[in-house]
Motif scaffolding. Structure first.
Motif: not given
Length: 102
Positions: A9-13, A40-44, A46-52, A57-64
């Motif tokens: 899933y390339p997060p191009n935008r 756009d954030g919600a779609l990204g 959801r797509r990453l969730a579908e792909l496991g 995700s941005v959510e995981a990145c802010v916790l790193r």
């Protein structure tokens, strides 16, 4: 940031927006994706969730550990909540483990 990784899933935008920003602008954009109902954030997410692949995700990145100090606790809590709603039981541990294909 993600281009060198195989996420299926390339997060191009997202990458384009971040490339055009720096510092506080990039952090504000990230906040908007997590806290607002930005389509756009919600779609990204959801797509990453579908792909496991929520590790990317941005959510995981802010916790790193690498980036967490750039964001306040309410934003990190919102990221934890979104990840936990997607079935991630311990978001902080999840975000700080090495990436995997799944």
């Amino acid at each position: 940031m993600w281009a060198q990784h195989d996420t299926s899933y390339p997060p191009n935008r997202f990458e384009q927006a971040i490339a055009e920003m720096s510092g506080e602008d990039a952090c504000s954009f990230t906040r908007k994706l997590i806290i607002s109902a930005d389509p756009d954030g919600a779609l990204g997410f959801r797509r990453l969730a579908e792909l496991g692949q929520l590790w990317w995700s941005v959510e995981a990145c802010v916790l790193r550990a690498r980036w967490r100090e750039l964001f306040d606790e309410p934003l990190r809590e919102a990221a934890r909540f979104r990840l936990s709603q997607a079935g991630i039981p311990r978001p902080d541990e999840f975000a700080n483990r090495p990436a995997s294909n799944g």
